[in-house]
Design an enzyme around this catalytic site. Structure first.
Site, mmCIF file in Angstrom:
data_model
loop_
_atom_site.group_PDB
_atom_site.id
_atom_site.type_symbol
_atom_site.label_atom_id
_atom_site.label_comp_id
_atom_site.label_asym_id
_atom_site.label_seq_id
_atom_site.Cartn_x
_atom_site.Cartn_y
_atom_site.Cartn_z
ATOM 1 N N ARG A 38 0.886 -1.126 -0.115
ATOM 2 C CA ARG A 38 -0.037 -0.099 -0.005
ATOM 3 C C ARG A 38 0.850 1.258 0.028
ATOM 4 O O ARG A 38 1.863 1.322 -0.665
ATOM 5 C CB ARG A 38 -1.049 -0.042 1.333
ATOM 6 C CG ARG A 38 -2.269 0.739 1.139
ATOM 7 C CD ARG A 38 -2.991 0.593 2.329
ATOM 8 N NE ARG A 38 -2.389 1.011 3.841
ATOM 9 C CZ ARG A 38 -3.189 0.980 4.907
ATOM 10 N NH1 ARG A 38 -4.200 0.602 4.792
ATOM 11 N NH2 ARG A 38 -2.541 1.034 5.844
ATOM 12 N N ARG A 45 1.375 1.526 17.564
ATOM 13 C CA ARG A 45 0.137 2.295 16.959
ATOM 14 C C ARG A 45 -1.194 1.327 17.358
ATOM 15 O O ARG A 45 -1.408 0.645 16.425
ATOM 16 C CB ARG A 45 0.447 2.571 15.496
ATOM 17 C CG ARG A 45 1.892 3.374 15.150
ATOM 18 C CD ARG A 45 1.712 3.802 13.534
ATOM 19 N NE ARG A 45 1.246 2.805 12.916
ATOM 20 C CZ ARG A 45 2.484 2.115 12.261
ATOM 21 N NH1 ARG A 45 3.541 2.086 12.470
ATOM 22 N NH2 ARG A 45 2.024 1.035 11.526
ATOM 23 N N TYR A 82 -40.636 -2.101 4.247
ATOM 24 C CA TYR A 82 -40.557 -1.829 2.767
ATOM 25 C C TYR A 82 -40.397 -3.225 1.943
ATOM 26 O O TYR A 82 -39.708 -4.130 2.553
ATOM 27 C CB TYR A 82 -39.321 -1.138 2.252
ATOM 28 C CG TYR A 82 -39.499 0.439 2.815
ATOM 29 C CD1 TYR A 82 -40.459 1.400 2.095
ATOM 30 C CD2 TYR A 82 -38.438 0.836 3.552
ATOM 31 C CE1 TYR A 82 -40.503 2.545 2.648
ATOM 32 C CE2 TYR A 82 -38.541 2.192 3.969
ATOM 33 C CZ TYR A 82 -39.518 3.044 3.656
ATOM 34 O OH TYR A 82 -39.655 4.569 3.932
ATOM 35 N N MET A 99 -34.219 3.585 6.884
ATOM 36 C CA MET A 99 -33.181 4.263 7.340
ATOM 37 C C MET A 99 -32.986 4.806 8.831
ATOM 38 O O MET A 99 -32.007 5.020 9.179
ATOM 39 C CB MET A 99 -33.305 5.701 6.610
ATOM 40 C CG MET A 99 -32.214 6.682 6.269
ATOM 41 S SD MET A 99 -32.331 8.318 5.470
ATOM 42 C CE MET A 99 -32.666 7.660 3.813
ATOM 43 N N ASP A 100 -34.441 4.890 9.355
ATOM 44 C CA ASP A 100 -34.180 5.565 10.730
ATOM 45 C C ASP A 100 -34.847 4.397 11.702
ATOM 46 O O ASP A 100 -34.879 4.776 12.933
ATOM 47 C CB ASP A 100 -35.095 6.869 10.705
ATOM 48 C CG ASP A 100 -34.490 7.881 9.651
ATOM 49 O OD1 ASP A 100 -33.554 8.089 9.491
ATOM 50 O OD2 ASP A 100 -35.584 8.104 8.804
#
Ligand SMILES: Cc1ncc(COP(=O)(O)O)c(C=O)c1O
Length: 370
Positions: free
Chosen positions: A135, A220, A264, A310-311
């Site tokens: 990378r 790290r 849905y 979504m909610d």
């Protein structure tokens, strides 16, 4: 009925985070550089950094200069290393805010040097070497030449050298050892030229725990600091716990007749008269839009049925007879005797826990507890 300020929220236990930090330092015998990129893996950049700075952290790692500047604006004074790419136009901001940048490309180095030339203070740079990750990083065979160029470069302060492992989460694979050998070879070449920057580092959480010889000056750590293990093969030290819980409340309960479509596209129909609940968490918050999600209610596992919206999403509550609107629901974390970890959710979503916690949406309030 219990009421909260929020429909759904994250609880971040800063005491646990601080404890994890101390345990990791003790277990590795090495200072920890908390990796706080991606909003501290969803936990909240500023709060996490403030907590760990208070706990003694001298360095933290971010991916982007925007994250570093947010930290400086929040009053964070510890050293900050941008682990990823920074556009040359941002170099002066980096210098003025004491932000260390990662370099790995000779052409970009020249662009940085031009930017740095007009300021009195040098740019702190750390060289990233690609020892096998494939990378970012200067290839190992070109590292010494690059380092010599960087060292001589006016306007630069050569502060550190580091690499990153591809497979440290699997201690059985030979790759980490091979990467480590390449890194050590470069360190040897530097030593023979009398070069020793302040900071040599290579280990992420997995390497810090699985490969003691990869620890060098600082480790790290991201995932382990947040209380999660990078892999089944990586054992977290005793006492490390997840710092994040994801909660919501039941916001509706209805008895639905048999054969009623749910959510849905009607991917679920009630099979008989069923008790159906709604919770205020959806894909807009970070819940994956797929079947098979599970949450905790009254300490019991409850299935999400129908497609995630979504909610909101919808629960099958037949086995929780005394469920009430307002009851707390846990999507990640403990309730009663049971716990759903981000690692379990990741398995269910066919991904890794990193993606689960980084995917916690910005709109969700973070409640910080100790
Ligand atoms: C360069 C670098 N170092 C350290 C880390 C921290 O990794 P972990 O969360 O596995 O500890 C990352 C995270 O992806 C990284 O990209």
């Amino acid at each position: 009925m219990e009421l909260d300020n929020f429909a759904t929220w994250l609880e971040i236990d800063l005491g646990t985070l601080e404890n994890n930090y101390r345990i990791l330092q003790e277990a590795t015998g090495t200072p920890v550089m908390p990796v706080v990129k991606a909003n501290a893996y969803g936990h909240g950049l500023e709060e996490v950094a403030k907590t760990l700075e208070k706990a003694g952290a001298k360095w933290c790692g971010v991916a982007r200069i925007e994250e570093a500047l947010l930290l400086r604006n929040a009053g964070i004074r510890m050293n900050i290393l941008v682990l990823g790419y920074t556009a040359p136009q941002r170099v002066q901001e980096a210098i003025l805010n004491n932000i260390s940048l990662t370099i790995y490309d000779p052409l970009v180095v020249q662009a940085y040097a031009q930017q740095a030339a007009s300021l009195d203070q040098p740019l702190d740079v750390q060289v990233k070497v690609d020892t096998g990750m494939g990378r970012l990083g200067i290839p190992s065979e070109k590292a010494l030449e690059f380092i010599l160029q960087v060292k001589e470069q006016q306007g630069f302060h050569f502060q550190g050298i580091f690499t990153h492992f591809a497979c440290a989460d699997d201690p059985e694979k030979p790759y980490t050892q091979l990467q480590l050998e390449k890194f050590n070879m470069i360190l040897g070449q530097m030593q023979s030229q009398g070069i020793r920057p302040e900071l040599i580092h290579s280990a992420n959480s997995a390497a810090a725990l699985n490969f003691p010889l990869a620890r060098f000056d600082i480790v790290r750590c991201g995932l382990a600091l947040y209380g999660l293990s990078p892999s089944a093969e990586t054992h977290l030290p005793e006492g490390i716990k997840p710092a994040l819980s994801w909660k919501t409340r039941l916001i509706s309960i209805k008895q639905m007749p048999s054969g009623h479509g749910i959510s849905y596209s009607y991917q679920y129909f009630t099979k008989k008269s069923e008790k159906i609940g709604v919770i205020a968490a959806g894909y807009g918050d970070g819940l994956r839009r797929q079947m098979g999600n599970i949450v905790l209610l009254h300490g019991k596992r409850v299935s999400v049925v129908g497609i995630v919206c979504m909610d909101q999403c919808i629960l099958q509550l037949d086995h929780i007879p005394d469920a009430l609107v307002g009851d707390e629901v846990v999507l990640i974390g403990k309730q009663g005797e049971d716990e759903i970890t981000a690692t379990e959710v990741a398995k269910n979503w066919n991904t890794i826990s990193y993606e689960v916690i980084c995917g916690m949406a910005a709109r969700m309030p973070r409640e910080y507890i100790h």
